[in-house]
Design a protein around this motif. Sequence first.
Motif, PDB file in Angstrom:
ATOM      1  N   VAL A  38       0.848  -1.095  -0.198  1.00 20.27           N
ATOM      2  CA  VAL A  38      -0.171   0.053  -0.024  1.00 20.27           C
ATOM      3  C   VAL A  38       0.793   1.336  -0.072  1.00 20.27           C
ATOM      4  CG1 VAL A  38      -2.005   1.158   1.224  1.00 20.27           C
ATOM      5  CG2 VAL A  38      -1.864  -1.415   1.108  1.00 20.27           C
ATOM      6  N   SER A  39       2.172   1.196   0.707  1.00 25.08           N
ATOM      7  CA  SER A  39       2.781   2.236   0.637  1.00 25.08           C
ATOM      8  C   SER A  39       3.479   2.601  -0.847  1.00 25.08           C
ATOM      9  CB  SER A  39       4.161   2.232   1.420  1.00 25.08           C
ATOM     10  OG  SER A  39       3.799   1.972   2.855  1.00 25.08           O
ATOM     11  N   LEU A  40       3.617   1.630  -1.436  1.00 24.60           N
ATOM     12  CA  LEU A  40       3.975   1.917  -2.966  1.00 24.60           C
ATOM     13  C   LEU A  40       2.828   2.381  -3.666  1.00 24.60           C
ATOM     14  CD1 LEU A  40       6.147  -1.646  -3.948  1.00 24.60           C
ATOM     15  CD2 LEU A  40       6.902   0.824  -3.068  1.00 24.60           C
ATOM     16  N   ARG A  41       1.716   1.961  -3.425  1.00 24.14           N
ATOM     17  CA  ARG A  41       0.772   2.660  -4.328  1.00 24.14           C
ATOM     18  C   ARG A  41       0.383   4.131  -4.004  1.00 24.14           C
ATOM     19  NH1 ARG A  41      -4.196  -0.705  -2.078  1.00 24.14           N
ATOM     20  NH2 ARG A  41      -4.760   1.343  -0.920  1.00 24.14           N
ATOM     21  N   VAL A  42       0.590   4.621  -2.827  1.00 31.59           N
ATOM     22  CA  VAL A  42       0.254   5.807  -2.305  1.00 31.59           C
ATOM     23  C   VAL A  42       1.659   6.895  -2.237  1.00 31.59           C
ATOM     24  CG1 VAL A  42      -1.702   5.071  -1.116  1.00 31.59           C
ATOM     25  CG2 VAL A  42       0.506   5.674   0.068  1.00 31.59           C
TER      26      VAL A  42
END
Length: 255
Positions: A38-42
């Motif tokens: 999720v960190s990569l996504r946002v």
Amino acid sequence: MGLLDCCQELFNTSNLYEVLGINKEATEAEIRRSYYKVSLRVHPDRVPEDPQATEKFQVLGKLYAVLSDKEQRAVYDEQGVVDEESDVLSQDRCWEDYWRLLFPKVTLKDILEFEEKYKGSDEERQDLLSLYVQHEGDMDNIMASALCCSQQDEPRLCSIFRAAIKSGEVEAFPAFTQENDKKKRARRKRADREQQEAEQMQKEMGLNDEEDSLVMMLKKRQQSRESNFNSFLSDLEAKYSQKNAKSQRGKKGKK
């Protein structure tokens, strides 16, 4: 604003597990991996058009800090609340050191290899179906949240959802099955505009078509900050960590 309220505002749910796309029974390893994904996504470099990207990135760090702490997680699981006064959520915490501790060896090459393996995998399919259910078929929110996806992937995602609906795996939400053409065109228009902005940035940075624009642009950005380019996530944290934490470190150094 408390952590749960921030999650509701930024991720449309106050459930910490739902933000990460996992369930309450998730193991520590599953929580860690989901946090990474999720960190990569946002993160702000991936979604520069999102004015809330930096805040989302910071809130995710706090969320993971809670769920990775056994006592904090137990309190949250039992009572549904978060102790905002705990050391875990301290505003003075150095998030840069936190990232270095969690992902000391993660590089840009690792991220790109992850994307290559992730796209088209069973893991991606399950993540997409989770997003479909979470957003009740709203393709705007799904496309904004899906990891490693661009507008070109939308037909592929829609095929996955239609197959899952046909098999009874997920519900046929009206937002998906009855989406009008006007909304679809607006989404494509936004994607085209973002693509044009990215191409313009590529030209301004002197990159040519033969170079991997993502790799090169990120390298260009970081070369102005670090000479060795050995930690992509460390750089992200250096750029987007809370200003308060930085000012606190500066004050301590003057003493």
